[in-house]
Motif scaffolding. Structure first.
Motif, PDB file in Angstrom:
ATOM      1  N   ARG A  26       0.832  -1.207   0.000  1.00 22.33           N
ATOM      2  CA  ARG A  26       0.000   0.000   0.000  1.00 22.33           C
ATOM      3  C   ARG A  26       0.868   1.260   0.000  1.00 22.33           C
ATOM      4  O   ARG A  26       0.356   2.363   0.085  1.00 22.33           O
ATOM      5  CB  ARG A  26      -0.904  -0.003   1.220  1.00 22.33           C
ATOM      6  N   ARG A  27       2.152   1.062  -0.071  1.00 22.50           N
ATOM      7  CA  ARG A  27       3.082   2.186  -0.062  1.00 22.50           C
ATOM      8  C   ARG A  27       2.938   3.005  -1.333  1.00 22.50           C
ATOM      9  O   ARG A  27       2.790   2.468  -2.423  1.00 22.50           O
ATOM     10  CB  ARG A  27       4.510   1.653   0.043  1.00 22.50           C
ATOM     11  N   ARG A  28       3.018   4.301  -1.189  1.00 23.70           N
ATOM     12  CA  ARG A  28       2.937   5.180  -2.345  1.00 23.70           C
ATOM     13  C   ARG A  28       4.174   5.004  -3.204  1.00 23.70           C
ATOM     14  O   ARG A  28       5.252   4.717  -2.711  1.00 23.70           O
ATOM     15  CB  ARG A  28       2.851   6.632  -1.881  1.00 23.70           C
ATOM     16  N   GLU A  29       3.996   5.215  -4.493  1.00 27.44           N
ATOM     17  CA  GLU A  29       5.131   5.066  -5.401  1.00 27.44           C
ATOM     18  C   GLU A  29       6.018   6.293  -5.403  1.00 27.44           C
ATOM     19  O   GLU A  29       7.169   6.231  -5.802  1.00 27.44           O
ATOM     20  CB  GLU A  29       4.624   4.762  -6.808  1.00 27.44           C
ATOM     21  N   SER A  30       5.483   7.411  -4.970  1.00 25.98           N
ATOM     22  CA  SER A  30       6.294   8.617  -4.891  1.00 25.98           C
ATOM     23  C   SER A  30       5.900   9.402  -3.653  1.00 25.98           C
ATOM     24  O   SER A  30       4.848   9.168  -3.065  1.00 25.98           O
ATOM     25  CB  SER A  30       6.099   9.484  -6.138  1.00 25.98           C
ATOM     26  N   SER A  31       6.738  10.318  -3.278  1.00 26.87           N
ATOM     27  CA  SER A  31       6.463  11.178  -2.135  1.00 26.87           C
ATOM     28  C   SER A  31       6.627  12.619  -2.599  1.00 26.87           C
ATOM     29  O   SER A  31       7.741  13.155  -2.623  1.00 26.87           O
ATOM     30  CB  SER A  31       7.437  10.856  -1.009  1.00 26.87           C
ATOM     31  N   PRO A  32       5.529  13.259  -2.986  1.00 24.30           N
ATOM     32  CA  PRO A  32       5.615  14.594  -3.569  1.00 24.30           C
ATOM     33  C   PRO A  32       6.204  15.656  -2.640  1.00 24.30           C
ATOM     34  O   PRO A  32       6.724  16.655  -3.101  1.00 24.30           O
ATOM     35  CB  PRO A  32       4.178  14.931  -3.941  1.00 24.30           C
ATOM     36  N   THR A  33       6.157  15.421  -1.340  1.00 25.81           N
ATOM     37  CA  THR A  33       6.694  16.423  -0.411  1.00 25.81           C
ATOM     38  C   THR A  33       8.097  16.073   0.081  1.00 25.81           C
ATOM     39  O   THR A  33       8.615  16.718   0.982  1.00 25.81           O
ATOM     40  CB  THR A  33       5.758  16.583   0.806  1.00 25.81           C
ATOM     41  N   ALA A  34       8.694  15.047  -0.497  1.00 33.61           N
ATOM     42  CA  ALA A  34      10.039  14.635  -0.079  1.00 33.61           C
ATOM     43  C   ALA A  34      11.071  15.704  -0.432  1.00 33.61           C
ATOM     44  O   ALA A  34      10.913  16.447  -1.402  1.00 33.61           O
ATOM     45  CB  ALA A  34      10.413  13.328  -0.751  1.00 33.61           C
ATOM     46  N   ILE A  35      12.118  15.751   0.358  1.00 31.71           N
ATOM     47  CA  ILE A  35      13.208  16.684   0.089  1.00 31.71           C
ATOM     48  C   ILE A  35      13.977  16.155  -1.122  1.00 31.71           C
ATOM     49  O   ILE A  35      14.320  14.979  -1.176  1.00 31.71           O
ATOM     50  CB  ILE A  35      14.142  16.786   1.311  1.00 31.71           C
ATOM     51  N   PRO A  36      14.257  17.026  -2.094  1.00 26.98           N
ATOM     52  CA  PRO A  36      14.982  16.575  -3.289  1.00 26.98           C
ATOM     53  C   PRO A  36      16.349  15.970  -2.940  1.00 26.98           C
ATOM     54  O   PRO A  36      16.992  16.374  -1.968  1.00 26.98           O
ATOM     55  CB  PRO A  36      15.160  17.860  -4.107  1.00 26.98           C
ATOM     56  N   ASP A  37      16.777  15.002  -3.735  1.00 24.96           N
ATOM     57  CA  ASP A  37      18.033  14.286  -3.479  1.00 24.96           C
ATOM     58  C   ASP A  37      19.230  15.221  -3.387  1.00 24.96           C
ATOM     59  O   ASP A  37      20.095  15.041  -2.537  1.00 24.96           O
ATOM     60  CB  ASP A  37      18.288  13.244  -4.562  1.00 24.96           C
ATOM     61  N   HIS A  38      19.302  16.235  -4.248  1.00 24.81           N
ATOM     62  CA  HIS A  38      20.469  17.119  -4.221  1.00 24.81           C
ATOM     63  C   HIS A  38      20.539  17.906  -2.909  1.00 24.81           C
ATOM     64  O   HIS A  38      21.616  18.194  -2.405  1.00 24.81           O
ATOM     65  CB  HIS A  38      20.496  18.050  -5.441  1.00 24.81           C
ATOM     66  N   VAL A  39      19.393  18.220  -2.316  1.00 21.86           N
ATOM     67  CA  VAL A  39      19.380  18.930  -1.037  1.00 21.86           C
ATOM     68  C   VAL A  39      19.829  17.986   0.085  1.00 21.86           C
ATOM     69  O   VAL A  39      20.606  18.374   0.952  1.00 21.86           O
ATOM     70  CB  VAL A  39      17.977  19.507  -0.740  1.00 21.86           C
ATOM     71  N   VAL A  40      19.357  16.743   0.050  1.00 20.85           N
ATOM     72  CA  VAL A  40      19.765  15.754   1.053  1.00 20.85           C
ATOM     73  C   VAL A  40      21.273  15.542   0.998  1.00 20.85           C
ATOM     74  O   VAL A  40      21.946  15.516   2.029  1.00 20.85           O
ATOM     75  CB  VAL A  40      19.021  14.412   0.835  1.00 20.85           C
ATOM     76  N   GLU A  41      21.814  15.414  -0.214  1.00 21.04           N
ATOM     77  CA  GLU A  41      23.265  15.236  -0.366  1.00 21.04           C
ATOM     78  C   GLU A  41      24.029  16.420   0.203  1.00 21.04           C
ATOM     79  O   GLU A  41      25.063  16.257   0.853  1.00 21.04           O
ATOM     80  CB  GLU A  41      23.609  15.034  -1.839  1.00 21.04           C
ATOM     81  N   GLN A  42      23.511  17.620  -0.023  1.00 26.75           N
ATOM     82  CA  GLN A  42      24.156  18.823   0.491  1.00 26.75           C
ATOM     83  C   GLN A  42      24.141  18.825   2.022  1.00 26.75           C
ATOM     84  O   GLN A  42      25.149  19.149   2.669  1.00 26.75           O
ATOM     85  CB  GLN A  42      23.408  20.051  -0.034  1.00 26.75           C
ATOM     86  N   ILE A  43      23.022  18.459   2.621  1.00 21.69           N
ATOM     87  CA  ILE A  43      22.905  18.416   4.076  1.00 21.69           C
ATOM     88  C   ILE A  43      23.883  17.401   4.666  1.00 21.69           C
ATOM     89  O   ILE A  43      24.589  17.686   5.635  1.00 21.69           O
ATOM     90  CB  ILE A  43      21.459  18.076   4.496  1.00 21.69           C
ATOM     91  N   VAL A  44      23.938  16.214   4.057  1.00 24.67           N
ATOM     92  CA  VAL A  44      24.847  15.173   4.539  1.00 24.67           C
ATOM     93  C   VAL A  44      26.286  15.656   4.463  1.00 24.67           C
ATOM     94  O   VAL A  44      27.076  15.481   5.396  1.00 24.67           O
ATOM     95  CB  VAL A  44      24.655  13.858   3.741  1.00 24.67           C
ATOM     96  N   ARG A  45      26.639  16.287   3.349  1.00 23.10           N
ATOM     97  CA  ARG A  45      28.005  16.785   3.183  1.00 23.10           C
ATOM     98  C   ARG A  45      28.323  17.847   4.232  1.00 23.10           C
ATOM     99  O   ARG A  45      29.385  17.830   4.858  1.00 23.10           O
ATOM    100  CB  ARG A  45      28.180  17.367   1.776  1.00 23.10           C
ATOM    101  N   LEU A  46      27.400  18.782   4.470  1.00 20.61           N
ATOM    102  CA  LEU A  46      27.628  19.838   5.462  1.00 20.61           C
ATOM    103  C   LEU A  46      27.761  19.251   6.871  1.00 20.61           C
ATOM    104  O   LEU A  46      28.614  19.681   7.646  1.00 20.61           O
ATOM    105  CB  LEU A  46      26.490  20.857   5.434  1.00 20.61           C
ATOM    106  N   ARG A  47      26.922  18.275   7.191  1.00 21.67           N
ATOM    107  CA  ARG A  47      27.015  17.650   8.511  1.00 21.67           C
ATOM    108  C   ARG A  47      28.332  16.921   8.686  1.00 21.67           C
ATOM    109  O   ARG A  47      28.937  16.938   9.756  1.00 21.67           O
ATOM    110  CB  ARG A  47      25.857  16.681   8.721  1.00 21.67           C
ATOM    111  N   LYS A  48      28.760  16.244   7.621  1.00 22.77           N
ATOM    112  CA  LYS A  48      30.017  15.512   7.685  1.00 22.77           C
ATOM    113  C   LYS A  48      31.184  16.479   7.882  1.00 22.77           C
ATOM    114  O   LYS A  48      32.080  16.243   8.676  1.00 22.77           O
ATOM    115  CB  LYS A  48      30.210  14.713   6.393  1.00 22.77           C
ATOM    116  N   ASP A  49      31.173  17.596   7.151  1.00 18.56           N
ATOM    117  CA  ASP A  49      32.249  18.582   7.239  1.00 18.56           C
ATOM    118  C   ASP A  49      32.271  19.282   8.592  1.00 18.56           C
ATOM    119  O   ASP A  49      33.330  19.611   9.105  1.00 18.56           O
ATOM    120  CB  ASP A  49      32.104  19.635   6.138  1.00 18.56           C
TER     121      ASP A  49
END
Length: 62
Positions: A26-49
């Protein structure tokens, strides 16, 4: 069972055969309100740094 449910199952059966009666997610195939991948990658990089800085600011008992 309702008429609508039976109709839906018959349509699935015509398209998919026996697989129509198997379990379905019953899981949705997409999540329209999800944070875009490029933003998530940026957050992970900033947290790591900035991880070293936060470790020094943390109280000793934590």
């Amino acid at each position: 069972m309702s008429k609508g449910w039976v109709s839906k199952l018959l349509t699935r059966y015509k398209v998919e055969g026996q697989a129509a009666f198997g379990p379905r997610s019953r899981r949705r195939e997409s999540s329209p309100t999800a944070i875009p991948d490029h933003v998530v990658e940026q957050i992970v990089r900033l947290r790591k740094d900035s991880g070293r800085v936060r470790a020094r600011c943390r109280p000793a008992h934590l």
